[in-house]
Design an enzyme around this catalytic site. Sequence first.
Site, short mmCIF file in Angstrom:
data_model
loop_
_atom_site.label_atom_id
_atom_site.label_comp_id
_atom_site.label_asym_id
_atom_site.label_seq_id
_atom_site.Cartn_x
_atom_site.Cartn_y
_atom_site.Cartn_z
N CYS A 275 0.80 -1.23 0.00
CA CYS A 275 0.00 0.00 0.00
C CYS A 275 0.84 1.28 0.00
O CYS A 275 0.87 2.01 -0.97
CB CYS A 275 -0.93 -0.01 1.21
SG CYS A 275 -2.09 -1.38 1.17
N1 LIG Z 1 -2.50 -5.83 2.07
C1 LIG Z 1 -3.04 -4.80 2.71
O1 LIG Z 1 -2.73 -4.54 3.89
C2 LIG Z 1 -4.07 -3.91 2.05
C3 LIG Z 1 -4.78 -2.99 2.84
C4 LIG Z 1 -5.73 -2.18 2.25
C5 LIG Z 1 -5.93 -2.24 0.86
N2 LIG Z 1 -5.22 -3.11 0.09
C6 LIG Z 1 -5.49 -3.15 -1.35
O2 LIG Z 1 -6.27 -4.32 -1.62
C7 LIG Z 1 -5.92 -4.87 -2.90
C8 LIG Z 1 -5.50 -6.31 -2.73
O3 LIG Z 1 -4.33 -6.36 -1.91
P1 LIG Z 1 -3.82 -7.70 -1.24
O4 LIG Z 1 -2.75 -7.31 -0.30
O5 LIG Z 1 -4.96 -8.50 -0.76
O6 LIG Z 1 -3.18 -8.44 -2.51
P2 LIG Z 1 -2.71 -9.96 -2.59
O7 LIG Z 1 -1.68 -10.02 -3.65
O8 LIG Z 1 -2.40 -10.48 -1.23
O9 LIG Z 1 -4.03 -10.73 -3.08
C9 LIG Z 1 -4.60 -10.55 -4.33
C10 LIG Z 1 -5.15 -11.87 -4.83
O10 LIG Z 1 -5.81 -11.64 -6.06
C11 LIG Z 1 -5.58 -12.77 -6.90
N3 LIG Z 1 -5.84 -12.36 -8.28
C12 LIG Z 1 -5.10 -11.56 -9.09
N4 LIG Z 1 -5.73 -11.37 -10.25
C13 LIG Z 1 -6.88 -12.06 -10.18
C14 LIG Z 1 -7.96 -12.26 -11.09
N5 LIG Z 1 -7.98 -11.66 -12.28
N6 LIG Z 1 -8.98 -13.04 -10.71
C15 LIG Z 1 -8.98 -13.65 -9.51
N7 LIG Z 1 -7.99 -13.50 -8.60
C16 LIG Z 1 -6.97 -12.70 -8.94
C17 LIG Z 1 -4.16 -13.15 -6.61
O11 LIG Z 1 -3.90 -14.50 -6.98
C18 LIG Z 1 -4.09 -12.94 -5.09
O12 LIG Z 1 -4.43 -14.11 -4.38
C19 LIG Z 1 -4.84 -3.94 -3.44
O13 LIG Z 1 -5.44 -2.97 -4.24
C20 LIG Z 1 -4.25 -3.29 -2.20
O14 LIG Z 1 -3.68 -2.04 -2.48
C21 LIG Z 1 -4.30 -3.96 0.67
#
Ligand SMILES: NC(=O)c1ccc[n+]([C@@H]2O[C@H](COP(=O)([O-])OP(=O)(O)OC[C@H]3O[C@@H](n4cnc5c(N)ncnc54)[C@H](O)[C@@H]3O)[C@@H](O)[C@H]2O)c1
Length: 433
Positions: A275
């Site tokens: 993030c």
């Molecule tokens: N990690 C955090 O602390 C956090 C906090 C707030 C917001 N976010 C936001 O949330 C979003 C996700 O972050 P995250 O940390 O969970 O990411 P992550 O990489 O942990 O998880 C994302 C998942 O999406 C899957 N994926 C990718 N493309 C896909 C598709 N087309 N269809 C189905 N699955 C798909 C991946 O395989 C993965 O398992 C981002 O935009 C991030 O900025 C993250």
Amino acid sequence: MLPAVAPRPRPTCLDSRAMKIGIIGLGYVGLPLAVAFAEADNEVVALDADQRKVESLERGESYIEDIPDAALAPLGERLQPTTRHADLASCEAVIICVPTPLTGSREPDLSYLLDAGAALAQVLQPNQLVVLESTTYPGTTRERLAPILEESGLSAGTDFQVAFSPERIDPGRTDYTVRTTPKLVGGLTEACSQRAHELYSLICDEVVVLSTPDTAELSKLLENIFRSVNIALVNELAQLCDRLAIDVWEVVDAASTKPFGFMRFEPGPGMGGHCLPIDPFYRAFKARQHDFYPEFIELAGKMNQAQPAFCTERIERALNDAGKPVKGSKIVLLGVSYKAGVGDTRESPALKIAAQLRDLGGDVSYHDPHVPSLPQLELSSVELDEALKDADAVAIVTAHPSLDYEQIASAAPLVIDFRGVTRGIEAGNLIHL
Ligand SMILES: NC(=O)c1ccc[n+]([C@@H]2O[C@H](COP(=O)([O-])OP(=O)(O)OC[C@H]3O[C@@H](n4cnc5c(N)ncnc54)[C@H](O)[C@@H]3O)[C@@H](O)[C@H]2O)c1
């Protein structure tokens, strides 16, 4: 075409009924969300493109620290892991939680989101609610996601509903949960917002409705930019304190005694994760499209990017004072994930510090109970006692709570602490940020 999802009667507080909810992307955001909905007695179709994650969930095995295997077991059939988009067709609401990283040239990379939207459009049903949770620049939900979903032949805001709801999860945090953290929602229309409000009321005590998805998108960026700017400020202070031979932790402790008008931020080796190092560039990208150059964001980004190099130089200086060059010295990094208690190494400052020390000829190893290997550096976590025995210097980069810092300070010849966890330990071999 599959049968349409029937519109639901509006539940009251006393009549909130279970829903069938789809989640796309089961990472740090999507999996805890899926579990929260399933724990609240909803049926959850949990979809990920990564077959290994889906198989792991089918075996009842979690891959996210905040979700123990024991939390999955009682969910039974309420959590339905899948890779098949057709399974989403029977859901009343679908939430998208895919990554939104940067491209090589540090521009927003919406490819995961657009792929997920295109696949969802293939199975989208009248009256379904689609919510985007991935962090992104203002306008994404309206200008990029909705048109892709409309390739289904249905119209956004009338035939189906669309909203943005930023994720506020902080992996490893236990004092605030999905339920107790207020949830923002902004729909394309008032009806979209109402549907999103109803959805999140199933798992959150407070849902705050905003006027548009763009407002909700920008609110999330403000939250992250606020952190980025303040971390940059306190890290700049740490660099100044180093020159002035003043203890930065004492200064921060002192300022924190003010009960109003000050918010504490910790100095450290720099920021990481998916993030803070990334999201500010989403706002900067949008701002540039409007001939606006957000200087705070750029300056904070510059400062935060430079902090690992300052830490590398601090290690170099500490070794020099001990009569050793970096070249050939055995340097152990303690903690390589971007924050304590988690195994996420994305954008972790430890990776930069390790690479910089290697460039200087250092013999770098690491110990991290949450990160068994670092393929990008071709390293595996070494056993702690073994590593301390041979080390010329140990740098505490991420302070995992499970480590005994008193014992580390007594076993290692030289400890450079970038997290302030050895403050209070009296020893001549300790150096703080
Ligand atoms: N990690 C955090 O602390 C956090 C906090 C707030 C917001 N976010 C936001 O949330 C979003 C996700 O972050 P995250 O940390 O969970 O990411 P992550 O990489 O942990 O998880 C994302 C998942 O999406 C899957 N994926 C990718 N493309 C896909 C598709 N087309 N269809 C189905 N699955 C798909 C991946 O395989 C993965 O398992 C981002 O935009 C991030 O900025 C993250």
